[in-house]
Design a protein around this motif. Structure first.
Motif: not given
Lengths: 740, 149
Positions: A617, A619, A625-626, A628-629, A639-641, A643, A648
């Motif tokens: 993800v 964002d 972000r949180k 969506t996670k 999930v890997t986030m 920013s 990415c």
């Protein structure tokens, strides 16, 4: 001395005779001296005289002769020796000169004579040239006349003026006695006298066209001399005068159709007019060659001028006709518009005003049916209900039909269950069928697709109508309904030859046959079946009611669906089969944003969780972000986030199955990341699915996303259900473009 | 107070928040995401939202105090704020952000300042409301009850 009679005495020189001799010699000398003087004087006067030398000699000769005679004057009496000497010298000279002159004259006189002959010759020549000059002048004048004539003829486009002018001018130029034009009649069998020079109103003389003299004239393109006694020439009563020579020439009448665009028309026209020209009576004039040529040229010019006039007439006529037609069309259009307006107004009124009370009647009657009623009252209410239902159907039918004819009716396309439609139809007719004790069978071919794209409501209406007719017109027996996909070979045997349905990749032709064993239709009535309001005359139909519109409406629906409907029957009492074919689409599931997303399909429950699905993800916004996670974690994903876009690109690997990215990331273009990811993973199965989460899904954004190779676009905020369905779709099809 | 009464109060309070437009369905979605694995999900997200928003609001104030205002930066901040507020369902804040962005595009200083004020106002409102709601929830939990959905 006495005169003696015996011998003439030698008389002494008489004084008288001597005197006469003196005088004569004197005059001779005078003459001899004056003649050369005269010669010289006159020769000097004339400029040209080729033989001066001769003249000098001649002069000398004459002078000397004169001198001789002069000297004679003195020698007649006693003269001295000197005089004798002079005389002798003179005589000697004279003799010499005379001999030389004589010799010379032998040469000269033939010359002089030939001069005379040449002079004669030249005079003749001059006379001849004079004649010829006269001729040329005449010809030139004729030429001028022709030009003037042509100009006169071509300066007008009116047929009568052309012809009249021709005759007048010709008459004037050639000083004719009479000039006449014979035109062929409509039938082409006779020549009619149309115009003459002298007579003002030619009475309609006609001569048959196949006279030998006329044929002779028509077959030659030159002017032909004809006898004054032949019928065409005897128009002018000559009386006691000898008629002048008559000449006739053909005038070709060219038709419009003879003018081809590419080449000038050949003079192979069949129609000719005849022009007859008569020289003045009692004159010795003959037709000259140049006059004949003039006449031929004029005839040709007249032909051209006439054809021009004819073309002009034709085009004027056509233009007038067009104008008339235009006006008529305009009026017709206005009338049609008025009619349409009136019809529309009527429909508008019908639509609302008539339906409202109808609904009230039907609704209240059905309500009334529910209440307590005596049997009598119930019967009455039922009749009211039935009648008002009929009326309502009638209104709807008529409205539908008008809209269909208008062309304003459009099909409501949608995906629907084909099998369900047939079942529904069966359900609807079940009550009547059971009452009438008919047997109905439904046969759906196994290759008939379950779902189709088309106008469900109208297809059902059509099937219902056809089946309803079958039921209506059968007292007993059975009705069979078959439906299958029309194949190419079967299409050949259809009744209509113009209808060639071609099945394609994303559509098919549904063929439905409804066969009944009812009263049938006689063959001559079959064409009338589909016309509005027409009904067959049998009492059975009269009793069953109906407007006769049903089939007409069905036909129009079927036509809208690009199909065909027809009825086959072997005759009255032998039942009938109604067959129709309509074009339906095969429903697509992918890449069709316009397609309704399977409303009747049971929701794809699929996996409610996607255990272990590795997702990335991206964002910038921490909160988003949180959230969506949280969504994805709830669904069981790993999930890997990240920013930022750089992060990415760094982190993404082929283990990640899906990448969710916020498309409206200011800074690095979200699209660019998609491109980079494409570059990083060249093999399709290694590459993660890229989905954009964005706040606006206008067409431009969607197109941009598609362009850079994103597999899907979702509108933020995303609900849990949506995320779930999105993921399952993505994983199944690897592509999703959400319908807005 | 009685547990049941507390729970009822919570429900009423929450409903009123929805009615008054402070929250929208997104907040409901958030609540759905809360389960045994993630018991404090909502609180975490909301706290994150508070932090983020305060930071953004300070940045905005600073940016708009400048002599020559960098509208691009202002727009970026507002964009962030809009994103966050929509993620948790703070509807009124989100709406003001939209208007704010329009003014930024027009480079209308007056409008921006007005919007900033409005955003602050709405934000403090929603913060207070959410905090009271969380307090209620805490009370219920400590009373041994469960939070009604």
């Amino acid at each position: 001395m006495d005169s003696c009679n015996c011998i003439e005495p030698q008389w002494p020189p008489d004084d008288l005779l001597m005197k006469y001799q003196y005088i004569s010699d004197f005059f001779i000398a005078l003459a001899y001296f004056s003649i050369p003087l005269e010669l010289i004087y006159f020769v000097k006067k004339s400029a040209v005289f080729p033989y001066r030398w001769v003249l000098v000699q001649f002069g000398a000769f004459i002078v000397l002769c004169g001198a001789t005679h002069l000297i004679n004057l003195w020698t007649s009496t006693m003269h001295s020796r000197t005089v004798a000497m002079v005389m002798t010298t003179a005589k000697v000279f004279t003799a010499a000169v005379s001999c030389i002159t004589a010799l010379l004259l032998v040469h000269i006189i033939p010359d002089l004579l030939s001069v005379k002959t040449r002079e004669m010759f030249l005079k003749n020549k001059a006379a001849e040239l004079d004649r010829e000059m006269g001729l040329i002048r005449t010809q030139e004048e004729t030429g001028r006349h022709v030009r003037m004539l042509t100009h006169e003829i071509r300066s007008t486009l009116d047929r009568h003026t052309i012809l009249k002018t021709t005759l007048v001018e010709l008459g004037r130029t050639l000083a004719l006695e009479e000039c006449a034009l014979w035109m062929p009649t409509r039938a082409g069998l006779e020549l009619q006298l149309s115009y003459t020079l002298r007579q003002q109103n030619p009475v309609g003389y006609t001569v048959p066209i196949h006279l030998p003299v006329i044929n002779q004239v028509f077959s030659s393109s030159h002017a032909v001399k004809i006898s004054p006694n032949c019928p065409v020439a005897s128009i002018h009563p000559s009386g006691k005068y000898t008629p002048g020579e008559v000449v006739a020439v053909r005038v070709p009448l060219l038709h419009l159709s003879d003018f081809q665009i590419n080449d000038w028309p050949e003079l192979s026209t069949k129609r000719y007019a005849l022009m007859v020209l008569m020289l003045p009576l009692d004159s010795a004039r003959q037709w000259r060659v140049h006059e004949l040529e003039l006449v031929e040229v004029v005839a040709d010019q007249v032909a051209v001028a006439l054809s021009h006039a004819a073309i002009l007439e034709e085009s004027m006529r056509a233009r007038d006709l067009l104008m008339e037609q235009n006006v008529a069309l305009d009026m017709a259009r206005r009338e049609a518009e008025t009619a349409i307006r009136a019809r529309n107004d009527f429909l508008a009124v019908m639509n609302h005003e008539m339906r409202t009370p109808m609904h009230a009647i039907i609704a209240l009657s059905s309500l009334l049916q529910e209440t307590e009623l005596t049997p009598e009252q119930r019967l009455m209410v039922e009749t009211i209900l039935k009648s008002s239902n009929l009326l309502s159907t009638l209104i709807n039918d008529v409205l539908d039909l008008s809209r269909l004819e208008d062309g304003s009716l459009q099909l409501d396309l949608g995906t629907f269950n084909l099998y369900a439609v047939f079942k529904e139809v069966l359900n609807l007719i079940k009550p009547i069928v059971s009452v009438k004790k008919l047997h109905v069978s439904l046969n759906l071919a196994p290759d008939l697709p379950e779902y189709a794209v088309g106008d469900e409501k109208r297809l059902m209406q059509t099937i219902l109508n056809v089946v309803g007719n079958a039921v209506k017109f059968s007292k007993d027996g059975s009705i069979s309904i078959t439906a299958f996909v029309a194949k190419a070979e079967l299409l050949r045997d259809s009744q209509t030859s113009e209808f060639f349905p071609v099945p394609g990749d994303n559509h098919f032709y549904l063929r439905v046959q409804v066969k009944d064993s009812g009263i049938g239709v006689s063959p001559q009535d079959i064409p009338k079946l589909f016309t509005k309001f027409a009904q067959t005359q049998s009492t059975a139909t009269r009793n069953s009611g109906g407007t006769g519109l049903g089939l007409a409406i069905c036909k129009r629906f079927v036509n809208l669906m690009e199909g065909h409907i027809w009825i086959e029957s072997e005759g009255l009492g032998k039942g009938c089969t109604a067959i129709f074919m309509v074009k339906l689409g095969i429903p697509e599931r992918l890449n069709e944003p316009e397609l309704a997303f399977m409303p009747k399909v049971p929701p794809n429950h699929g996996p409610t969780a996607f255990p272990g699905l590795k997702v990335l993800v991206m964002d910038e916004n921490g909160v988003s972000r949180k959230v969506t996670k949280g969504l994805l974690v709830h669904l069981g994903c790993d999930v890997t986030m990240v920013s930022s876009s750089e992060e990415c690109l760094r982190v993404v690997s082929n283990e990640h199955k899906v990448v969710f990215m916020d498309a409206c990331v200011p800074g690095m273009d979200g699209y660019e990341i998609a491109v980079r990811i494409h570059e990083k993973f060249t093999k399709r199965h290694e590459r993660p699915i890229i989905v954009a989460l964005t706040g606006n899904t206008d067409k431009v954004t969607k197109e941009n996303c598609m362009r850079v190779g994103m597999d899907g676009v979702i509108l933020k905020p995303v609900s849990l259900d949506k995320m779930r369905s999105v993921l399952s779709d993505l994983l199944e099809h690897r592509v999703l473009f959400e319908a807005i | 107070m009685d547990l049941v009464q507390l729970q009822r109060q919570l429900v009423e309070y929450r409903t009123s928040l929805y009615h008054e437009g402070f929250l929208d369905e997104q907040f409901t979605q958030l609540q759905e995401l809360q389960d045994e694995n993630n018991p404090d999900f909502v609180v975490e997200v909301v706290s994150l939202f508070f932090e983020d928003s305060e930071r953004l609001l300070n940045e905005l104030t600073k940016a708009l105090e400048q002599q020559s205002i960098d509208f691009k930066r202002v727009d970026a901040h507002v964009h962030q704020l809009k994103g966050s507020s929509s993620s948790i369902g703070a509807q009124r804040v989100q709406k003001v952000c939209i208007a704010f962005r329009n003014y930024c595009e027009e480079q209308n200083v007056e409008g921006c300042l007005k919007c900033l004020q409005q955003v602050r106002h709405e934000y403090s409102l929603v913060k207070t409301k959410l905090e009271s709601m969380f307090q209620l929830e805490q009370q219920i939990l400590s009373a041994g009850g469960s939070i009604p959905m």
